[in-house]
Design a protein around this motif. Structure first.
Motif, PDB file in Angstrom:
ATOM      1  N   HIS A 152     -41.270 -47.860   4.020  1.00 51.74           N
ATOM      2  CA  HIS A 152     -41.271 -47.028   5.225  1.00 51.74           C
ATOM      3  C   HIS A 152     -40.592 -47.748   6.386  1.00 51.74           C
ATOM      4  O   HIS A 152     -39.949 -47.117   7.221  1.00 51.74           O
ATOM      5  N   SER A 153     -40.719 -49.066   6.399  1.00 49.78           N
ATOM      6  CA  SER A 153     -39.964 -49.837   7.385  1.00 49.78           C
ATOM      7  C   SER A 153     -38.472 -49.676   7.112  1.00 49.78           C
ATOM      8  O   SER A 153     -37.674 -49.506   8.037  1.00 49.78           O
ATOM      9  N   ALA A 154     -38.093 -49.702   5.828  1.00 49.08           N
ATOM     10  CA  ALA A 154     -36.672 -49.539   5.463  1.00 49.08           C
ATOM     11  C   ALA A 154     -36.162 -48.167   5.903  1.00 49.08           C
ATOM     12  O   ALA A 154     -35.055 -48.049   6.442  1.00 49.08           O
ATOM     13  N   ILE A 155     -36.962 -47.130   5.700  1.00 47.49           N
ATOM     14  CA  ILE A 155     -36.565 -45.772   6.096  1.00 47.49           C
ATOM     15  C   ILE A 155     -36.449 -45.703   7.620  1.00 47.49           C
ATOM     16  O   ILE A 155     -35.474 -45.191   8.171  1.00 47.49           O
ATOM     17  N   PHE A 156     -37.466 -46.260   8.281  1.00 48.21           N
ATOM     18  CA  PHE A 156     -37.493 -46.288   9.756  1.00 48.21           C
ATOM     19  C   PHE A 156     -36.261 -47.016  10.295  1.00 48.21           C
ATOM     20  O   PHE A 156     -35.601 -46.549  11.231  1.00 48.21           O
ATOM     21  N   GLN A 157     -35.913 -48.138   9.680  1.00 45.55           N
ATOM     22  CA  GLN A 157     -34.725 -48.891  10.114  1.00 45.55           C
ATOM     23  C   GLN A 157     -33.455 -48.078   9.867  1.00 45.55           C
ATOM     24  O   GLN A 157     -32.515 -48.103  10.666  1.00 45.55           O
ATOM     25  N   SER A 158     -33.431 -47.347   8.748  1.00 38.63           N
ATOM     26  CA  SER A 158     -32.249 -46.543   8.404  1.00 38.63           C
ATOM     27  C   SER A 158     -32.065 -45.369   9.361  1.00 38.63           C
ATOM     28  O   SER A 158     -30.970 -44.825   9.472  1.00 38.63           O
ATOM     29  N   LEU A 159     -33.147 -44.952  10.014  1.00 39.96           N
ATOM     30  CA  LEU A 159     -33.079 -43.804  10.919  1.00 39.96           C
ATOM     31  C   LEU A 159     -32.700 -44.191  12.348  1.00 39.96           C
ATOM     32  O   LEU A 159     -32.455 -43.313  13.188  1.00 39.96           O
ATOM     33  N   GLN A 160     -32.644 -45.491  12.627  1.00 44.29           N
ATOM     34  CA  GLN A 160     -32.350 -45.921  14.001  1.00 44.29           C
ATOM     35  C   GLN A 160     -30.962 -45.449  14.427  1.00 44.29           C
ATOM     36  O   GLN A 160     -29.989 -45.620  13.691  1.00 44.29           O
ATOM     37  N   GLY A 161     -30.898 -44.858  15.594  1.00 38.90           N
ATOM     38  CA  GLY A 161     -29.621 -44.419  16.155  1.00 38.90           C
ATOM     39  C   GLY A 161     -29.095 -43.133  15.563  1.00 38.90           C
ATOM     40  O   GLY A 161     -27.997 -42.706  15.891  1.00 38.90           O
ATOM     41  N   GLU A 162     -29.874 -42.486  14.687  1.00 44.60           N
ATOM     42  CA  GLU A 162     -29.382 -41.269  14.025  1.00 44.60           C
ATOM     43  C   GLU A 162     -29.737 -39.993  14.793  1.00 44.60           C
ATOM     44  O   GLU A 162     -29.345 -38.905  14.379  1.00 44.60           O
ATOM     45  N   GLY A 163     -30.515 -40.139  15.869  1.00 47.24           N
ATOM     46  CA  GLY A 163     -30.846 -38.969  16.696  1.00 47.24           C
ATOM     47  C   GLY A 163     -31.393 -37.822  15.869  1.00 47.24           C
ATOM     48  O   GLY A 163     -32.314 -38.007  15.078  1.00 47.24           O
ATOM     49  N   HIS A 164     -30.812 -36.633  16.037  1.00 49.13           N
ATOM     50  CA  HIS A 164     -31.306 -35.470  15.303  1.00 49.13           C
ATOM     51  C   HIS A 164     -30.486 -35.195  14.045  1.00 49.13           C
ATOM     52  O   HIS A 164     -30.541 -34.095  13.500  1.00 49.13           O
ATOM     53  N   ASN A 165     -29.694 -36.164  13.595  1.00 49.21           N
ATOM     54  CA  ASN A 165     -28.923 -35.939  12.371  1.00 49.21           C
ATOM     55  C   ASN A 165     -29.845 -35.546  11.226  1.00 49.21           C
ATOM     56  O   ASN A 165     -30.915 -36.132  11.041  1.00 49.21           O
ATOM     57  N   GLU A 166     -29.414 -34.549  10.457  1.00 50.59           N
ATOM     58  CA  GLU A 166     -30.294 -33.981   9.436  1.00 50.59           C
ATOM     59  C   GLU A 166     -30.405 -34.893   8.206  1.00 50.59           C
ATOM     60  O   GLU A 166     -29.401 -35.419   7.715  1.00 50.59           O
ATOM     61  N   ILE A 244     -34.840 -54.983  -4.127  1.00 52.73           N
ATOM     62  CA  ILE A 244     -33.920 -55.514  -3.107  1.00 52.73           C
ATOM     63  C   ILE A 244     -33.572 -54.432  -2.080  1.00 52.73           C
ATOM     64  O   ILE A 244     -33.608 -54.670  -0.879  1.00 52.73           O
ATOM     65  N   LEU A 245     -33.255 -53.226  -2.592  1.00 53.02           N
ATOM     66  CA  LEU A 245     -33.071 -52.082  -1.690  1.00 53.02           C
ATOM     67  C   LEU A 245     -34.471 -51.531  -1.430  1.00 53.02           C
ATOM     68  O   LEU A 245     -35.122 -51.007  -2.337  1.00 53.02           O
ATOM     69  N   HIS A 246     -34.962 -51.630  -0.196  1.00 55.64           N
ATOM     70  CA  HIS A 246     -36.374 -51.304   0.060  1.00 55.64           C
ATOM     71  C   HIS A 246     -36.613 -49.829   0.304  1.00 55.64           C
ATOM     72  O   HIS A 246     -37.769 -49.418   0.378  1.00 55.64           O
ATOM     73  N   SER A 247     -35.594 -49.054   0.438  1.00 55.74           N
ATOM     74  CA  SER A 247     -35.547 -47.590   0.517  1.00 55.74           C
ATOM     75  C   SER A 247     -34.324 -47.225   1.330  1.00 55.74           C
ATOM     76  O   SER A 247     -33.713 -48.100   1.963  1.00 55.74           O
ATOM     77  N   ALA A 248     -33.962 -45.920   1.285  1.00 59.91           N
ATOM     78  CA  ALA A 248     -32.746 -45.476   1.961  1.00 59.91           C
ATOM     79  C   ALA A 248     -32.884 -44.015   2.365  1.00 59.91           C
ATOM     80  O   ALA A 248     -33.783 -43.310   1.893  1.00 59.91           O
ATOM     81  N   VAL A 249     -31.978 -43.607   3.257  1.00 59.40           N
ATOM     82  CA  VAL A 249     -31.944 -42.212   3.693  1.00 59.40           C
ATOM     83  C   VAL A 249     -30.554 -41.672   3.421  1.00 59.40           C
ATOM     84  O   VAL A 249     -29.556 -42.318   3.763  1.00 59.40           O
ATOM     85  N   GLN A 250     -30.481 -40.498   2.783  1.00 62.01           N
ATOM     86  CA  GLN A 250     -29.194 -39.820   2.635  1.00 62.01           C
ATOM     87  C   GLN A 250     -29.126 -38.734   3.703  1.00 62.01           C
ATOM     88  O   GLN A 250     -30.027 -37.903   3.806  1.00 62.01           O
ATOM     89  N   PHE A 251     -28.066 -38.763   4.504  1.00 61.30           N
ATOM     90  CA  PHE A 251     -27.901 -37.772   5.569  1.00 61.30           C
ATOM     91  C   PHE A 251     -27.109 -36.573   5.067  1.00 61.30           C
ATOM     92  O   PHE A 251     -26.637 -36.567   3.921  1.00 61.30           O
ATOM     93  N   ASN A 252     -26.939 -35.562   5.927  1.00 64.61           N
ATOM     94  CA  ASN A 252     -26.347 -34.295   5.478  1.00 64.61           C
ATOM     95  C   ASN A 252     -24.855 -34.406   5.134  1.00 64.61           C
ATOM     96  O   ASN A 252     -24.295 -33.520   4.522  1.00 64.61           O
ATOM     97  N   ASP A 253     -24.218 -35.517   5.503  1.00 66.16           N
ATOM     98  CA  ASP A 253     -22.815 -35.700   5.118  1.00 66.16           C
ATOM     99  C   ASP A 253     -22.699 -36.502   3.815  1.00 66.16           C
ATOM    100  O   ASP A 253     -21.588 -36.847   3.395  1.00 66.16           O
ATOM    101  N   VAL A 256     -25.374 -42.612   2.634  1.00 66.07           N
ATOM    102  CA  VAL A 256     -26.685 -43.208   2.373  1.00 66.07           C
ATOM    103  C   VAL A 256     -26.799 -44.502   3.167  1.00 66.07           C
ATOM    104  O   VAL A 256     -25.968 -45.398   3.022  1.00 66.07           O
ATOM    105  N   ILE A 257     -27.820 -44.570   4.017  1.00 68.61           N
ATOM    106  CA  ILE A 257     -28.075 -45.778   4.810  1.00 68.61           C
ATOM    107  C   ILE A 257     -29.398 -46.358   4.326  1.00 68.61           C
ATOM    108  O   ILE A 257     -30.416 -45.663   4.314  1.00 68.61           O
ATOM    109  N   GLY A 258     -29.371 -47.614   3.911  1.00 74.21           N
ATOM    110  CA  GLY A 258     -30.606 -48.228   3.419  1.00 74.21           C
ATOM    111  C   GLY A 258     -30.811 -49.602   4.013  1.00 74.21           C
ATOM    112  O   GLY A 258     -29.986 -50.098   4.783  1.00 74.21           O
ATOM    113  N   GLN A 259     -31.931 -50.225   3.673  1.00 78.48           N
ATOM    114  CA  GLN A 259     -32.182 -51.595   4.111  1.00 78.48           C
ATOM    115  C   GLN A 259     -32.452 -52.453   2.891  1.00 78.48           C
ATOM    116  O   GLN A 259     -33.262 -52.109   2.035  1.00 78.48           O
ATOM    117  N   MET A 260     -31.773 -53.585   2.835  1.00 79.87           N
ATOM    118  CA  MET A 260     -31.970 -54.521   1.728  1.00 79.87           C
ATOM    119  C   MET A 260     -32.542 -55.824   2.275  1.00 79.87           C
ATOM    120  O   MET A 260     -32.421 -56.127   3.458  1.00 79.87           O
TER     121      MET A 260
END
Ligand code: NAD
Ligand code: MG
Length: 382
Positions: A152-166, A244-253, A256-260
């Motif tokens: 969840h920290s990895a997801i939270f980090q991946s969401l930084q600066g993404e604003g309302h991006n879907e 190693i990849l602690h989780s990631a987020v795939q955006f609507n484009d 994939v942004i993740g944290q390792m």
């Protein structure tokens, strides 16, 4: 200076939190600590970090600790829920680290939010059972819920600066635990010792068992749903044995942004304590040449029935996630005493989910009542 209170300071997350505090002693200060029963370690922590309030669950142990630290002045030693609530709401703190295990953390977490404290949340059981109360309350009180769970920290980090991006989907990674690759039949007689032998992470006993059954990943799906307000059909569990990849987020484009990083809980702990800043940590940093390769697989929902049950519990909603969580807590406690087999854990959860009465949108009392009824149901049968 940021003042920190810790629920569960003697455990795996608690001691690693204190390590981060020691590494940053000019910026972080301990004001309150709590433990279940390990007063020897708690006394060492008191002498080193000098909190003003401490809590021990057991009243006899609390009395013993008061004796043992009678040479120190200005330290209040409390017990039971009163103690946990005092640690959670101590006026001097800025942030509460919830490193306690199980549903016991619900009331102190709610009290801390009501008192305006930011929460560094490790205690996932509170969100699984009371996320529908905790998250709106946190928004209302304008306090931050900062995830400590590595995914969840990895997801939270991946969401930084993404604003309302879907978000298209959340990719929640899982090591697969010690029984990865086994069928349900092959798991019938696995032992406690095997279940406690996690391949990548060193953690407390309860979460180590939860990782072996993958109930942990089920709890984490629910945790992600509450933390990031994302529907279940957008959360995909991906087995990634190297952790190693602690989780990631795939955006609507499609990006994939993740944290390792290395499997070291001090990275998410430090991020939660210093958010949005990062600080150096004394540990081995990730070396991709050493990792060599990373692999990904689909989870086997037939073998890991606990994960399938978690999806079902979320779909049913109401108090059913609480039933799943309480049944799991009780079943794991029994497995840790060798009173049941590992594969009985999901069987007990399924039995409880079928037989405990459904309550829509449960309030705090109804959540705690559901916990009690679930425990009683299991005690009578297993
Ligand atoms: P742990 O068993 O190592 O430590 C639990 C802490 O809670 C101890 O300090 C213990 O004294 C305290 N505690 C237990 N019973 C208590 C009671 N009745 N009253 C007061 N205190 C009590 O557990 P852990 O592995 O540190 O896990 C803590 C939480 O963090 C869990 O919810 C777990 O799911 C979550 N978490 C842990 C890790 C990890 O790496 N260990 C990773 C992600 C999430
Ligand atoms: Mg995790």
């Amino acid at each position: 200076m940021r003042n920190v209170a810790i629920l569960g300071s003697t455990g795996s997350i608690g001691t690693q939190t204190l390590d981060i505090i020691s590494q940053n002693s000019s910026e972080l200060n301990v004001v309150a600590l709590s433990a279940g029963s390990n007063i020897a370690l708690l006394e060492k922590q008191i002498r080193q970090y000098k909190p003003t309030v401490v809590a021990v669950w057991d009243e006899d142990k609390a009395a013993e600790l008061r004796q043992n630290i009678s040479d120190l002045s200005g330290i209040q030693v409390l017990s039971q829920m009163e103690g946990l609530l005092a640690v959670a709401t101590i006026p001097e703190s800025d942030i509460l680290v919830t490193a306690i295990v199980g549903m016991l953390g619900i009331r102190p977490t709610i009290a801390a939010i009501e008192a305006g404290k930011d929460i560094a949340l490790a205690n996932k059981e509170t969100l699984v059972t009371a996320g529908h109360i905790i998250m709106p309350l946190a928004r209302d009180k304008q306090v931050k819920i900062l995830p400590v769970d590595s995914e969840h920290s990895a997801i939270f980090q991946s969401l930084q600066g993404e604003g309302h991006n879907e978000i298209n989907q959340i990719l929640l990674t899982a090591s697969g635990g010690p029984f990865r690759g086994m069928t349900w039949e092959e798991m019938q007689n696995v032992t406690l010792e095997q279940a406690l032998n996690h391949p990548n992470w060193s953690m407390g006993k309860k979460i180590t068992i939860d990782s072996s059954t993958m109930v942990n990943k089920g709890l984490e799906v629910m945790e992600a749903h509450h933390l990031f307000n994302v529907n279940l059909d957008k959360i995909t569990v991906v087995i990634h044995p190297q952790s190693i990849l602690h989780s990631a987020v795939q955006f609507n484009d499609g990006a994939v942004i993740g944290q390792m990083g290395t499997p070291d809980m001090r990275i998410p702990i430090s991020y939660a304590l210093f958010y949005p800043n990062r600080k150096p940590i004394k540990s081995d940093y990730l070396d991709l040449f050493e990792v060599g390769k990373m692999t990904f697989e689909k989870p086997d929902l037939n073998a890991f029935k606990g994960l399938a049950l978690a999806y079902k519990a979320m779909e049913q909603g109401g108090n059913i996630p609480t039933v799943l969580n309480a049944a799991n807590e009780k079943a794991v406690a029994k497995f840790l005493k060798n009173e049941i087999r590992c594969v009985q854990i999901p069987e007990i959860i399924a039995d409880c989910m079928e037989n405990i009465s459904y309550i829509n949108n449960p309030n705090l009392d109804e959540i705690l009542e559901t916990e009690k009824l679930t425990y009683e149901y299991i005690e009578g049968r297993y």
